[in-house]
Design an enzyme around this catalytic site. Structure first.
Site, PDB file in Angstrom:
ATOM      1  CB  SER A   1      -0.896   0.009   1.248  1.00 29.16           C
ATOM      2  OG  SER A   1      -1.515   1.270   1.424  1.00 29.16           O
TER       3      SER A   1
ATOM      4  CE1 TYR B   1      -4.085  -3.027   4.784  1.00 31.12           C
ATOM      5  CE2 TYR B   1      -3.349  -0.754   4.523  1.00 31.12           C
ATOM      6  CZ  TYR B   1      -3.770  -1.953   3.965  1.00 31.12           C
ATOM      7  OH  TYR B   1      -3.842  -2.070   2.601  1.00 31.12           O
TER       8      TYR B   1
END
Length: 325
Positions: A142, A155
């Site tokens: 990401s 995350y």
């Protein structure tokens, strides 16, 4: 590497990016081994993949945090197709909430799936690829692996760790003199998937996809591009490139600007939500889906431009304020 006829293993294949990757490779005649925790959703995407001419797809329910299960997945691929050309790790979970509000077991679970799951994949796939003399391991990370993000620390931490892990793998392969095996890290921004509907939530606030929102098909094309022409890292979309540039030249101002953006746009204003473990410990029921309605094709270009421009302006403003001090 041409995609037709490749044997591709995909984890997280039942939903979102993983599902889009499976369908993208299916349209190009690859043979697929699809893995996720939810059997019903896996069967559904396998049926859809098989509608494309010449595509073979088998399913293997797998929790990627279980090393033995991932090893069994690799063995199934070899038993069915004789080799593994591409392994795409797209399984991921998250939990929203302030650091003090997220239980340690939730943090551990995010790291087990998002990081240890990719470690397990590498340990299972790389020996096969090394013996073949060719292969491509693709990890879906990401753009948050380039910066920080409030209320999503586990995350974000996992994506930083994944970038570091892949860098280590590339160094080891280079030192071994392995030339035909590649490790690619794909860094998408926000993507329109069911991820946000099923995410674990300890924040008390209703979570939504933070604009600009890209389609999972866009990420799937980036994954395929990384396989065809391997690169160390592939950033998806103009928003992703804006974050990467800002992270390189002004990481502090970017962090401050992004923190405000997350607080204002990643949560529904005035919306509350109950405490939930989401899909941390169990898959969602049902046949699954690729998108979840966050994208809005007719408004995408304007929303993307607005989001990138706002982030760039906020970062530039923060840089100017920093220089005046």
């Amino acid at each position: 590497m041409h995609t037709k006829g490749l044997v591709v293993v995909i984890t997280g294949a039942s939903s979102g990016i993983g599902r889009a990757v499976a369908l993208d490779f299916a349209r190009r005649g690859a043979s697929l081994v699809l893995a996720a925790r939810g059997t019903e959703a896996l069967q559904a995407v396998a049926r859809e993949c098989r509608t494309h001419r010449g595509t073979r797809a088998v399913v293997q329910p797998t929790d990627v945090s279980d090393a033995a299960a991932v090893t069994a997945l690799a063995r199934r691929a070899v038993a069915e197709f004789g080799r593994v050309d591409v392994w795409v790790s797209a399984a991921a979970v998250a939990v929203f909430g302030a650091v003090e509000d997220v239980p340690p077991e939730d943090v551990r679970r995010v790291l087990d799936v998002n990081v240890v799951g990719c470690v397990n994949a590498a340990r299972a796939a790389l020996p096969l690829m090394r013996a073949q003399g060719a292969g491509c391991l693709v990890d879906v990370a990401s753009v948050l692996g380039l910066t920080g993000s409030p209320y999503n620390s586990a995350y974000t931490m996992s994506k930083h760790a994944l970038r570091a892990f892949d860098a280590c793998l590339r160094q080891e392969l280079r030192l071994e003199g392995v030339r035909g095996v590649h490790v690619c890290t794909v860094l998408p921004p926000t993507v329109d998937t069911p991820f946000f509907r099923h995410v674990a939530n300890r924040s008390g606030r209703e979570v939504r996809a933070m604009p600009p929102v890209y389609t999972p098909e866009r990420v799937a094309r980036a994954v395929r591009g990384a396989v065809r022409r391997p690169r160390e890292e592939v950033v998806v979309g103009s928003a992703g490139h804006a974050v990467r540039l800002a992270a390189a030249v002004a990481p502090g101002p970017l962090g401050r600007a992004l923190a405000v953006k997350v607080d204002r746009t990643h949560f529904v204003r005035g919306g509350s939500a109950p405490q939930s473990a989401g899909t941390l410990y169990a898959p969602p029921p049902g046949p699954g889906s690729t998108r979840d309605g966050w994208h809005g094709a007719g408004r995408t270009a304007g929303r993307r431009l607005t989001g990138v421009t706002a982030l760039a302006a906020a970062t530039a403003g923060a840089v100017r304020r920093t220089r005046r001090r």
